[in-house]
Design a protein around this motif. Structure first.
Motif, PDB file in Angstrom:
ATOM      1  N   UNK A 135      -7.545  -7.027  -3.898  1.00 53.57           N
ATOM      2  CA  UNK A 135      -7.355  -8.879  -4.015  1.00 53.57           C
ATOM      3  C   UNK A 135      -8.683  -9.536  -4.755  1.00 53.57           C
ATOM      4  N   UNK A 136      -8.233 -10.804  -4.587  1.00 55.16           N
ATOM      5  CA  UNK A 136      -8.728 -12.158  -5.266  1.00 55.16           C
ATOM      6  C   UNK A 136     -10.465 -11.976  -5.518  1.00 55.16           C
ATOM      7  N   UNK A 137     -11.041 -11.382  -5.875  1.00 52.40           N
ATOM      8  CA  UNK A 137     -12.388 -11.513  -6.401  1.00 52.40           C
ATOM      9  C   UNK A 137     -13.148 -10.693  -5.487  1.00 52.40           C
ATOM     10  N   UNK A 138     -12.424  -9.105  -5.793  1.00 58.94           N
ATOM     11  CA  UNK A 138     -12.672  -8.009  -4.724  1.00 58.94           C
ATOM     12  C   UNK A 138     -12.570  -6.729  -6.042  1.00 58.94           C
ATOM     13  N   UNK A 139     -13.243  -5.700  -5.747  1.00 55.23           N
ATOM     14  CA  UNK A 139     -13.206  -4.183  -6.145  1.00 55.23           C
ATOM     15  C   UNK A 139     -11.430  -3.565  -5.960  1.00 55.23           C
ATOM     16  N   UNK A 142       1.288  -5.714   9.474  1.00 48.92           N
ATOM     17  CA  UNK A 142       0.747  -5.904   8.613  1.00 48.92           C
ATOM     18  C   UNK A 142      -0.641  -7.878   8.705  1.00 48.92           C
ATOM     19  N   UNK A 143      -1.664  -7.616   8.915  1.00 52.54           N
ATOM     20  CA  UNK A 143      -2.605  -8.212   8.539  1.00 52.54           C
ATOM     21  C   UNK A 143      -2.640  -8.968   7.294  1.00 52.54           C
ATOM     22  N   UNK A 144      -3.586 -10.700   7.378  1.00 54.90           N
ATOM     23  CA  UNK A 144      -3.884 -11.933   6.228  1.00 54.90           C
ATOM     24  C   UNK A 144      -4.679 -10.856   5.508  1.00 54.90           C
ATOM     25  N   UNK A 145      -5.685  -9.788   5.861  1.00 51.29           N
ATOM     26  CA  UNK A 145      -7.079  -9.174   4.449  1.00 51.29           C
ATOM     27  C   UNK A 145      -6.129  -7.809   3.940  1.00 51.29           C
ATOM     28  N   UNK A 146      -4.528  -7.653   4.078  1.00 50.81           N
ATOM     29  CA  UNK A 146      -3.781  -6.802   3.436  1.00 50.81           C
ATOM     30  C   UNK A 146      -3.543  -7.484   1.936  1.00 50.81           C
ATOM     31  N   UNK A 147      -3.419  -8.444   1.663  1.00 54.27           N
ATOM     32  CA  UNK A 147      -3.469  -9.636   1.044  1.00 54.27           C
ATOM     33  C   UNK A 147      -3.916  -9.442  -0.329  1.00 54.27           C
ATOM     34  N   UNK A 148      -3.224  -8.539  -1.163  1.00 60.43           N
ATOM     35  CA  UNK A 148      -4.108  -7.800  -2.134  1.00 60.43           C
ATOM     36  C   UNK A 148      -2.961  -7.787  -3.213  1.00 60.43           C
ATOM     37  N   UNK A 149      -2.604  -6.983  -5.010  1.00 61.78           N
ATOM     38  CA  UNK A 149      -1.874  -6.652  -5.127  1.00 61.78           C
ATOM     39  C   UNK A 149      -2.238  -5.264  -5.253  1.00 61.78           C
ATOM     40  N   UNK A 150      -0.689  -4.843  -4.900  1.00 58.17           N
ATOM     41  CA  UNK A 150      -0.798  -3.212  -4.932  1.00 58.17           C
ATOM     42  C   UNK A 150      -0.592  -2.198  -5.846  1.00 58.17           C
ATOM     43  N   UNK A 187      -0.155   0.243 -13.501  1.00 60.14           N
ATOM     44  CA  UNK A 187       0.354  -0.409 -13.997  1.00 60.14           C
ATOM     45  C   UNK A 187       0.872  -1.801 -13.594  1.00 60.14           C
ATOM     46  N   UNK A 188       1.695  -2.930 -13.573  1.00 57.87           N
ATOM     47  CA  UNK A 188       1.860  -4.113 -13.870  1.00 57.87           C
ATOM     48  C   UNK A 188       0.876  -4.598 -12.102  1.00 57.87           C
ATOM     49  N   UNK A 189       1.137  -3.693 -10.845  1.00 58.63           N
ATOM     50  CA  UNK A 189       1.140  -3.787  -9.847  1.00 58.63           C
ATOM     51  C   UNK A 189       1.944  -4.577  -8.957  1.00 58.63           C
ATOM     52  N   UNK A 190       2.172  -4.645  -7.540  1.00 58.62           N
ATOM     53  CA  UNK A 190       3.082  -5.533  -7.032  1.00 58.62           C
ATOM     54  C   UNK A 190       2.493  -6.385  -6.236  1.00 58.62           C
ATOM     55  N   UNK A 191       2.641  -7.773  -5.344  1.00 56.29           N
ATOM     56  CA  UNK A 191       1.790  -8.498  -4.952  1.00 56.29           C
ATOM     57  C   UNK A 191       2.453  -8.860  -3.889  1.00 56.29           C
TER      58      UNK A 191
END
Length: 117
Positions: free
Chosen positions: A40-44, A85-93, A108-112
């Protein structure tokens, strides 16, 4: 050269579902423990689900009971079914080998995945 190609992300409302897929090439897939990660943005980047070569699975507490990891050794793919799914699951996977059991390959490039409230 190992290639990891993730797909299936998108925008979904809270409570919805998505199914991610990762096509793997360049390694003996059936013998490798694999995992899904997210950042997620700003997170590890964190590991959310792992699956061994024997099909044993484990999950981060935050997704347990909602996400299901699976693999298809005939197709060299690893999948992640994400429900409730929850809003906190928002991330690049991202998918990769399971860093707890073996060394990581190039990402890889990941998927949003974006979950709206």
């Amino acid at each position: 050269q190992v290639q990891l190609v993730e797909s299936g992300g998108g925008l979904v409302q809270a409570g919805g579902s998505l199914r991610l897929s990762c096509a793997v090439s360049g390694l003996i897939f059936s013998t490798r423990s694999m995992a899904w990660y997210r950042q997620a943005p700003g997170k590890q980047r964190e590991l959310v689900a792992g699956i061994t070569s024997d099909g044993e699975t484990d999950y981060a507490d935050s997704v347990k009971g909602r996400f299901t990891i699976s693999r298809d050794n005939a197709k060299n793919t690893v999948n992640l079914q994400m429900n409730s799914l929850k809003p906190e699951d928002t991330a690049v996977y991202y998918c990769n080998t399971d860093r707890r059991r073996t060394f990581l390959r190039s990402w890889g490039q990941g998927t949003q995945v974006t979950v709206s409230s």
